[in-house]
Write an enzyme that holds these catalytic residues in place. Structure first.
Site, PDB file in Angstrom:
ATOM      1  N   ILE A 148       0.830  -1.203   0.000  1.00 53.25           N
ATOM      2  CA  ILE A 148       0.000   0.000   0.000  1.00 53.25           C
ATOM      3  C   ILE A 148       0.862   1.249   0.000  1.00 53.25           C
ATOM      4  O   ILE A 148       0.605   2.199  -0.750  1.00 53.25           O
ATOM      5  CB  ILE A 148      -0.964  -0.017   1.206  1.00 53.25           C
ATOM      6  CG1 ILE A 148      -1.941  -1.190   1.082  1.00 53.25           C
ATOM      7  CG2 ILE A 148      -1.735   1.306   1.297  1.00 53.25           C
ATOM      8  CD1 ILE A 148      -2.803  -1.411   2.302  1.00 53.25           C
ATOM      9  N   ASP A 167      11.264   3.165   6.092  1.00 57.72           N
ATOM     10  CA  ASP A 167      10.955   1.764   6.349  1.00 57.72           C
ATOM     11  C   ASP A 167      12.257   1.126   6.811  1.00 57.72           C
ATOM     12  O   ASP A 167      13.209   1.044   6.037  1.00 57.72           O
ATOM     13  CB  ASP A 167      10.432   1.067   5.093  1.00 57.72           C
ATOM     14  CG  ASP A 167       9.852  -0.313   5.401  1.00 57.72           C
ATOM     15  OD1 ASP A 167      10.536  -1.092   6.103  1.00 57.72           O
ATOM     16  OD2 ASP A 167       8.740  -0.611   4.949  1.00 57.72           O
ATOM     17  N   CYS A 226      -4.563   5.833   7.316  1.00 59.61           N
ATOM     18  CA  CYS A 226      -5.511   4.832   6.810  1.00 59.61           C
ATOM     19  C   CYS A 226      -5.041   3.426   7.152  1.00 59.61           C
ATOM     20  O   CYS A 226      -5.517   2.456   6.551  1.00 59.61           O
ATOM     21  CB  CYS A 226      -5.658   4.962   5.299  1.00 59.61           C
ATOM     22  SG  CYS A 226      -6.566   6.408   4.768  1.00 59.61           S
ATOM     23  N   ARG A 228      -3.759   1.706  10.750  1.00 56.80           N
ATOM     24  CA  ARG A 228      -4.293   1.108  11.962  1.00 56.80           C
ATOM     25  C   ARG A 228      -4.446   2.174  13.038  1.00 56.80           C
ATOM     26  O   ARG A 228      -3.567   3.023  13.213  1.00 56.80           O
ATOM     27  CB  ARG A 228      -3.361  -0.006  12.490  1.00 56.80           C
ATOM     28  CG  ARG A 228      -3.217  -1.202  11.567  1.00 56.80           C
ATOM     29  CD  ARG A 228      -4.479  -2.036  11.511  1.00 56.80           C
ATOM     30  NE  ARG A 228      -4.304  -3.251  10.732  1.00 56.80           N
ATOM     31  CZ  ARG A 228      -4.499  -3.353   9.434  1.00 56.80           C
ATOM     32  NH1 ARG A 228      -4.871  -2.286   8.739  1.00 56.80           N
ATOM     33  NH2 ARG A 228      -4.324  -4.501   8.800  1.00 56.80           N
ATOM     34  N   ASP A 252      -8.916   7.501   8.889  1.00 57.85           N
ATOM     35  CA  ASP A 252      -9.866   6.453   8.547  1.00 57.85           C
ATOM     36  C   ASP A 252      -9.951   5.397   9.636  1.00 57.85           C
ATOM     37  O   ASP A 252     -10.846   4.566   9.632  1.00 57.85           O
ATOM     38  CB  ASP A 252      -9.458   5.793   7.225  1.00 57.85           C
ATOM     39  CG  ASP A 252     -10.500   4.787   6.731  1.00 57.85           C
ATOM     40  OD1 ASP A 252     -11.693   5.146   6.710  1.00 57.85           O
ATOM     41  OD2 ASP A 252     -10.123   3.654   6.386  1.00 57.85           O
ATOM     42  N   GLU A 257     -12.784   1.838  18.035  1.00 56.04           N
ATOM     43  CA  GLU A 257     -13.816   2.029  17.018  1.00 56.04           C
ATOM     44  C   GLU A 257     -15.124   1.375  17.453  1.00 56.04           C
ATOM     45  O   GLU A 257     -15.102   0.284  18.024  1.00 56.04           O
ATOM     46  CB  GLU A 257     -13.340   1.448  15.681  1.00 56.04           C
ATOM     47  CG  GLU A 257     -12.129   2.179  15.128  1.00 56.04           C
ATOM     48  CD  GLU A 257     -11.633   1.618  13.793  1.00 56.04           C
ATOM     49  OE1 GLU A 257     -12.173   0.589  13.338  1.00 56.04           O
ATOM     50  OE2 GLU A 257     -10.717   2.218  13.205  1.00 56.04           O
ATOM     51  N   HIS A 275     -13.513   3.837   8.737  1.00 53.27           N
ATOM     52  CA  HIS A 275     -12.735   2.653   8.370  1.00 53.27           C
ATOM     53  C   HIS A 275     -13.181   2.107   6.999  1.00 53.27           C
ATOM     54  O   HIS A 275     -13.595   0.947   6.866  1.00 53.27           O
ATOM     55  CB  HIS A 275     -12.874   1.565   9.433  1.00 53.27           C
ATOM     56  CG  HIS A 275     -11.673   0.665   9.499  1.00 53.27           C
ATOM     57  ND1 HIS A 275     -11.175   0.147  10.664  1.00 53.27           N
ATOM     58  CD2 HIS A 275     -10.852   0.179   8.529  1.00 53.27           C
ATOM     59  CE1 HIS A 275     -10.134  -0.617  10.424  1.00 53.27           C
ATOM     60  NE2 HIS A 275      -9.911  -0.608   9.123  1.00 53.27           N
ATOM     61  N   LEU A 276     -13.024   2.959   5.994  1.00 51.10           N
ATOM     62  CA  LEU A 276     -13.489   2.629   4.644  1.00 51.10           C
ATOM     63  C   LEU A 276     -12.365   2.234   3.701  1.00 51.10           C
ATOM     64  O   LEU A 276     -12.606   2.077   2.496  1.00 51.10           O
ATOM     65  CB  LEU A 276     -14.236   3.835   4.051  1.00 51.10           C
ATOM     66  CG  LEU A 276     -15.480   4.316   4.794  1.00 51.10           C
ATOM     67  CD1 LEU A 276     -16.065   5.529   4.088  1.00 51.10           C
ATOM     68  CD2 LEU A 276     -16.517   3.199   4.897  1.00 51.10           C
ATOM     69  N   GLY A 277     -11.153   2.072   4.206  1.00 53.42           N
ATOM     70  CA  GLY A 277     -10.007   1.861   3.330  1.00 53.42           C
ATOM     71  C   GLY A 277     -10.174   0.745   2.319  1.00 53.42           C
ATOM     72  O   GLY A 277      -9.750   0.864   1.178  1.00 53.42           O
ATOM     73  N   ALA A 278     -10.807  -0.361   2.721  1.00 55.11           N
ATOM     74  CA  ALA A 278     -10.957  -1.499   1.814  1.00 55.11           C
ATOM     75  C   ALA A 278     -12.378  -1.632   1.290  1.00 55.11           C
ATOM     76  O   ALA A 278     -12.713  -2.623   0.644  1.00 55.11           O
ATOM     77  CB  ALA A 278     -10.564  -2.787   2.528  1.00 55.11           C
TER      78      ALA A 278
END
Length: 523
Positions: A148, A167, A226, A228, A252, A257, A275-278
């Site tokens: 992602i 990273d 978006c 966690r 998100d 939640e 929480h609409l990411g997927a």
């Protein structure tokens, strides 16, 4: 071959399966109903509603179970593995949905779109209040360069943004996209106009953005999460949004939640979605297609793409090699809980009776253990090797002694930009696994449950002080191991414990004189 689809699945996935096999779609079955018909099928496809229990698995003749999605909590994977049933999932199907949602939130907050929409719906024509900023030429900081994160970077580059990324497990010169500059965490925080997060929620990433991290960011920085909830300390974020240090944010995900009582959602400079990411029609189709294709590969005896468990070992060797696979994965997981740095090489060294086997599954298990604490989505025993290679990690194996009467011993040796480290282990009779050395410290560690490790000088009193602190906090000690390099020299103490150790207790242990560090380990 017959396939049962027991949950609602996008028709596109069903159509793919029907081209190859007989497919029945029967949803909302009880456990008893599923147990009655499952012996008639070779493959089972589920989403989250069907609970694939041990009872169902034991009644079945399944060759593969497919989950149209990432999580497999509703499948008894251990029971499936024991019976030789492959479990596959679909971890990549929502990559585009999540990255697009990230960009959508970024643009929404940059141009004040939600607030402007609401103003107009309230019959106001107010242009001055919603002057936004352009993203072209701005610097986007990306924390986490998994699937992602990389896709967000590609889209942002298309918008004309400059990309700084952090990273800890990726080296810049291993990336195909030369427009992404990989640097350290602090540099990303200090130099980014926007910062987006794409990391898993782990002990290391929990509240990785707190007051101290926010304080070094640019004034008016914009944050997007978006990934966690819990990555950002929401109390610190609220204070920074109110003070204006953080100009705005788009969320998100939340630590708790639904966040209906969170003061964040009432702030005018916060854009929030539930929480609409997927949550796209395409993502649901993608996961259906992805799992369908793996079901076909599995039933045709081909290598699958997204195996959750591991059944590539020859059946006649499985029971002998299984404890070494478990040991290697525990060693890899321990390594990333103890050490840090950018990994450039992993070498697995084998001796004794284990050398009579094909050791590749053991090596892959060690890599899986290492990557599990590094990646947003957990790796598996099929893709771990490839994921490590994609991150520029060199992997090698060496058999130093082939005396098959000697105990089987494996050593994990890791090279990073901070030097070399090693962990060794062995398998005793009755498949008892042990970690026998960490660097130069000789120990006898049972890699199960919880452990507390402290690094300190070997002097009287330290063991007692640590034990007292644990006792005062009602933390029970199951066993103790002590390894030392020399008399009165550097020492490593390992305490097997029955409860988790809170951070404040670890901090108290670290304050003990001559203790250099204390770490809580989960196996």
């Amino acid at each position: 071959m017959r396939v049962l689809v027991s949950d609602d699945l996008a028709q596109e996935g069903i159509d793919i399966l029907k081209k190859e096999f007989d497919v029945d779609v029967k949803t909302k079955l009880s456990e008893e109903e599923l147990m009655e018909i499952i012996p008639n099928y070779d493959a089972l496809v589920v989403r989250s509603a069907t609970k694939v229990t041990k009872n169902i698995i034991e009644k079945s003749n399944l060759k593969v179970i497919g989950r149209a999605g990432v999580g497999v909590d509703n499948i008894d994977v251990d029971a499936a593995t024991h019976k030789g049933i492959l479990v596959v999932n679909a971890p990549e199907g929502n990559t585009i949905a999540a990255s697009e949602h990230t960009i959508a939130l970024l643009m929404s907050v940059a141009r004040n779109i939600p607030a402007a929409v609401m103003s107009l719906k309230n019959k106001k024509w107010d242009r001055k209040s919603f002057v936004g900023i352009e993203v072209r030429g701005k610097t986007l900081g990306i924390v986490g360069l998994g699937r992602i994160g990389k896709d967000v970077a590609a889209k942002a580059i298309g918008l004309g943004m400059n990309i700084l990324a952090y990273d800890p497990y990726i080296i810049n010169n291993t990336l195909e996209n030369t427009h992404i500059k990989v640097t350290d965490f602090e540099t990303v925080l200090k130099n980014s106009d926007f910062i987006t997060f794409h990391v898993p929620l782990t002990k290391a990433t929990y509240h990785m953005i707190d007051k101290d991290q926010i304080s070094i960011m640019k004034d008016k920085v914009i944050l997007i999460n978006c990934a966690r909830g819990g990555i950002i300390n929401e109390e610190a974020l609220y204070e920074a949004l109110v003070s204006g240090k953080v100009g705005a944010c788009a969320l998100d995900v939340f630590e708790h939640e639904p966040p209906l009582e969170s003061p964040l959602i009432d702030l005018p400079n916060v854009v929030a979605t539930p929480h609409l990411g997927a949550s796209t029609a395409e993502a649901q189709i993608n996961v259906a297609i992805e799992v369908a294709n793996d079901i076909i590969r599995a039933l045709k005896g081909e290598l699958v793409k997204n195996a959750v468990n591991m059944i590539t070992v020859r059946p006649e060797e499985y029971h002998e090699i299984k404890p070494f696979i478990e040991l290697a994965e525990k060693m890899g997981s321990l390594y990333t809980q103890l050490k840090n740095g950018r990994i450039s090489e992993v070498e697995m060294i084998y001796s004794g009776k284990v050398t009579k086997f094909d050791v590749k599954p053991i090596t892959v298990a060690a890599i899986k253990g290492i990557l599990t604490n590094m990646l947003e989505f957990p790796p598996n025993l099929v893709n771990a090797y490839l994921l490590a290679k994609e991150r520029g990690i060199k992997i090698s194996e060496k058999k130093v002694s082939e005396d098959q009467d000697a105990p089987g011993t494996i050593t994990l040796q890791v090279t990073t930009d901070k030097g070399k480290s090693s962990i060794s282990g062995t398998v005793f009779e009755k498949d008892e696994i042990r970690i026998t050395a960490i660097d130069d410290y000789k120990i006898d560690l049972i890699p199960r449950g919880y452990a507390l490790m402290s690094f300190h000088k070997d002097r009287p009193g330290i063991v007692g002080q640590v034990g007292s602190l644990l006792g005062n906090n009602d933390i029970n000690i199951a066993y103790m191991q002590l390894g030392r390099k020399s008399f009165r020299g550097e020492a490593l103490m390992v305490l097997g414990i029955d409860e988790e150790v809170p951070e404040h207790v670890l901090n108290e242990i670290r304050k003990i004189e001559d203790v250099s560090d204390a770490l809580f380990i989960k196996f």
